[in-house]
Scaffold this active site. Structure first.
Site: not given
Ligand code: GLN
Length: 489
Positions: A75, A174, A150
């Protein structure tokens, strides 16, 4: 079997046995990314040379271990040397971090091959990945739907066989929410169990990095690599890491008390999600678990408390983007004041959701309102921790659906922040409390054929319990093969 469809554990075993080289495995995944990522858009940056170099080191015998040679999608909120880090924001465009996050250092030392950086909502604020400044990611099950957020990029990469492993971060859900809506496994370790050094801060008292994978065992293997004390993170826990790998290998749950949280059902929950959840609970009971109903009355206020605490911390953390220290600088014509350049840069560099949170957080922390909003929210946080403590007196783990609905269509909630926030209704309490929580697929919703996530929450530092229960769900329902039912990309 195609290399990209193997689990992380199988991939590592085949590399160790020299059935296949780490370079071949890395190349197969890079080819997959080339073939489909224009449609999925999981990646913001692919590090071909870095990935192949690391794979070569594994092949030359420099590094070995249970995940050596396994590719991973990182990420973009975690910094890694040699790759840009944007956190999904324009304001960090062009910034190259000069150091590795502790978890990246540990993954490199374990021979994991980082393929690149994945898309995310700007500064991890969102539940759909649509708040990325670089365009949305698409859900591999249905490209017209969001992959959650997210961390939708990492979960979509894992779900679409671009990488067997991913790293996400979970401030309010997330890791778990994207896992649930993409049919993958996502685990938020105990707060402090995995170092935050090198994680671009959103809400520091809640942020926690953790694994994304297609199987419970793979998630546990990655958890074991990244977890453990780090003197560079003052909130890092200095005690032994729970044995999550043994727990994931044993699906033994007989006699375990499983608490079903009464607050997580009713209005706003999709019928198919509740049906699949109930089936999974019934299966656990058949396997010998004792099912108890537990009430956590303050969970009803978790969302409201979170949306004061997280924006408050964000307003402080994001003050560092001042046009001087990182990335973007706008309006610096030689005559403008530093304050003006800062204002113009922040206006140009931050998206609407980030601005909304900075304004909300600044307001909640301001003199005169602090006690009424931030102070109250902190009290609610304590009450939620007390709910967990009393629930864990009656049950060894708590379970719920991970999300109230399956994956929603792109655009559906973009103009309705409250509808977007509701995606995290079930995940936020564990962040406020600090305990570990995981999402494992429990099947496809009968009303739309999309994946449903089953959430397991455990007491602080009892991460192994959630892996044990998740492994039981996965084994009983065969959901480690759920992705085989996804329409082929
Ligand atoms: N969706 C939540 C938010 O927007 C959670 C985000 C996260 O866990 N990073 O704040």
């Amino acid at each position: 079997m195609e290399l990209i469809r193997l689990s992380a554990a199988e991939t590592a075993a085949r590399i160790a046995a020299r059935d296949v080289s780490a370079v071949e495995v890395a190349q197969a995944h890079l080819d997959r990314i080339d073939a489909i990522d224009d449609r999925v858009h999981a990646f913001l940056h692919v590090d071909r040379d870095g990935a192949l170099d690391q794979a070569r080191r594994v092949d030359e015998g420099e590094i070995s271990g249970p995940l050596a040679g396994v590719p991973l999608a990182l990420k973009d909120v975690i910094v890694a040397r040699g790759m840009p880090a944007t956190a999904g924001s324009r304001i960090l465009e062009g910034w190259h971090p000069p150091y590795d996050a502790t978890i990246v250092e540990r993954m490199r030392a374990a021979g994991i091959v980082v393929l690149g950086k994945t898309n995310m909502d700007e500064f991890a604020m969102g539940s759909s990945t649509e708040h990325s400044a670089y365009g949305p990611t698409h859900n591999p099950w249905d490209l017209s739907r969001t992959p959650g957020g997210s961390g939708g990029g990492s979960s979509a990469a894992v779900a679409s066989y671009e990488a067997p492993l991913g790293i996400g971060t979970d401030t309010g859900g997330s890791i778990r929410q994207p896992a649930a809506v993409t049919g993958t496994v996502g685990a938020k370790p105990t707060y402090g169990g995995v170092s935050r050094y090198g994680l671009i801060a959103f809400s520091s008292s809640l942020d926690q990095a953790g694994p994304c994978a297609r199987t419970v065992l793979d998630a546990a293997l990655l958890h074991a690599v990244i977890a453990g004390h780090d003197p560079r993170d003052s909130t890092s826990i200095d005690s032994p890491v729970p044995d999550v790998v043994s727990a994931a290998r044993s699906a033994e749950i007989s006699g375990l008390r499983i608490g079903v949280v009464t607050q997580f059902k009713g209005d706003g929950y999709q019928a198919g999600v509740l049906a699949k959840f109930d089936e999974a609970v019934a299966t656990l009971e058949k396997m010998g678990a004792e099912i108890v109903e537990v009430s956590c009355p303050h969970f009803d206020y978790a969302l409201a408390a979170y949306y004061l605490i997280a924006p408050s911390e964000a307003s402080s953390n994001l003050a560092r983007y001042d046009a001087m220290r990182y990335g973007l600088r706008v309006g610096d014509d030689g005559t403008a004041s530093a304050e003006d350049v800062m204002a113009v840069t922040r206006d140009a560099g931050f998206g609407d959701e980030v601005k909304r949170r900075v304004i909300l957080g600044t307001y909640a922390l301001s003199a005169g309102y602090y006690d009424a909003y931030y102070g109250q929210a902190q009290k609610v946080r304590t009450l939620i921790a007390q709910d967990f403590a009393s629930a864990f007196g009656q049950a060894d783990v708590l379970v719920s659906p991970t999300t109230p609905t399956t994956a929603f269509p792109l655009g559906e909630r973009l103009d309705d922040p409250l509808a977007m926030y509701l995606a995290d209704l079930c995940t936020i309490p564990s962040n406020l409390y600090g305990g570990p929580a995981l999402s494992v697929p429990c099947g496809l919703s009968p009303d739309d054929g999309l994946p449903v996530g089953f959430q397991v929450m455990a007491p602080v530092q009892a991460d192994e319990r959630m892996y044990r229960v998740a492994a039981a769900v996965e084994a009983a329902l065969g959901t480690d093969r759920l992705l085989e039912q996804a329409p082929a990309l």
